[in-house]
Enzyme design. Structure first.
Site, PDB file in Angstrom:
ATOM      1  CD  GLN A  51      -2.863  -0.924   2.366  1.00  0.00           C
ATOM      2  OE1 GLN A  51      -2.686  -1.378   3.352  1.00  0.00           O
ATOM      3  NE2 GLN A  51      -4.062  -0.144   2.320  1.00  0.00           N
ATOM      4  CG  HIS A 141      -3.402  -5.352   1.078  1.00  0.00           C
ATOM      5  ND1 HIS A 141      -3.928  -4.409   0.043  1.00  0.00           N
ATOM      6  CD2 HIS A 141      -4.192  -4.634   1.989  1.00  0.00           C
ATOM      7  CE1 HIS A 141      -4.841  -3.545   0.160  1.00  0.00           C
ATOM      8  NE2 HIS A 141      -4.955  -3.645   1.585  1.00  0.00           N
TER       9      HIS A 141
HETATM   10 ZN    ZN Z   1      -6.389  -2.613   2.838  1.00  0.00          ZN
END
Ligand code: ZN
Length: 165
Positions: A51, A141
């Site tokens: 991220q 993720h």
């Molecule tokens: Zn997330």
């Protein structure tokens, strides 16, 4: 420490698989410190390295199930792996990379995770409820999975606020 930019869902990096961490060095520590600082500025409960644009298997999860009067704390997980899953919870889920959108995702109620700390030491940690959800979400993720692909459906603001869905 520095706050890093959080990639949003349009960024192809979020859909790539992350590589294992092999060097437990100052660069990893810097990454984890920056992720801590970034997460502490946001209203999230977890953050994964992809991220912030780094395709390495490292995540941070905030343990929110703490006794009254005690502080919530961040758990750093390097090369994490879910080794046990029990029960089921159906609930609303969101993501700092998908701001303002929430959807219904079913997750295990309890998980046990095996991971390394920032110095490479292996440990195991358990999560219940929101923490279990967060472990699953952040570890997804690392596989390039964003929660929207797992949603039963997305929620409207009214549904989210009422808790009826
Ligand atoms: Zn997330």
């Amino acid at each position: 420490m520095a706050v890093r930019n959080i990639l949003t869902k349009e960024d192809p990096t979020l859909y790539k698989k992350s590589r294992p961490v092999t060097q437990f060095n100052a660069r990893l520590h810097q990454l984890l410190d920056d992720m801590r600082e970034t997460l502490s500025r946001e209203a999230g409960v977890g953050l994964a390295a992809p991220q912030v644009g780094v395709l390495r298997r490292a995540v941070i999860v905030i343990e929110t199930n703490v006794p009254e009067g005690e502080e919530e704390y961040m758990i750093e997980l390097v090369n994490p792996e879910i080794i046990e899953r029990d029960g089921e919870q159906r609930g609303a889920e969101g993501c700092l990379s998908v701001p303002g959108e929430y959807g219904v995702v079913t997750r295990p109620e309890h998980v046990r995770v095996r991971a390394q700390d920032r110095d490479g030491n292996w440990f195991e940690v358990e999560g219940e409820g929101l923490t279990a959800r967060c472990f699953c979400h952040e570890i997804d993720h690392l596989e390039g999975i964003v929660f929207t692909s797992l949603c039963e459906r997305m929620l409207t603001q009214e549904e989210l606020e009422s808790g009826e869905f």
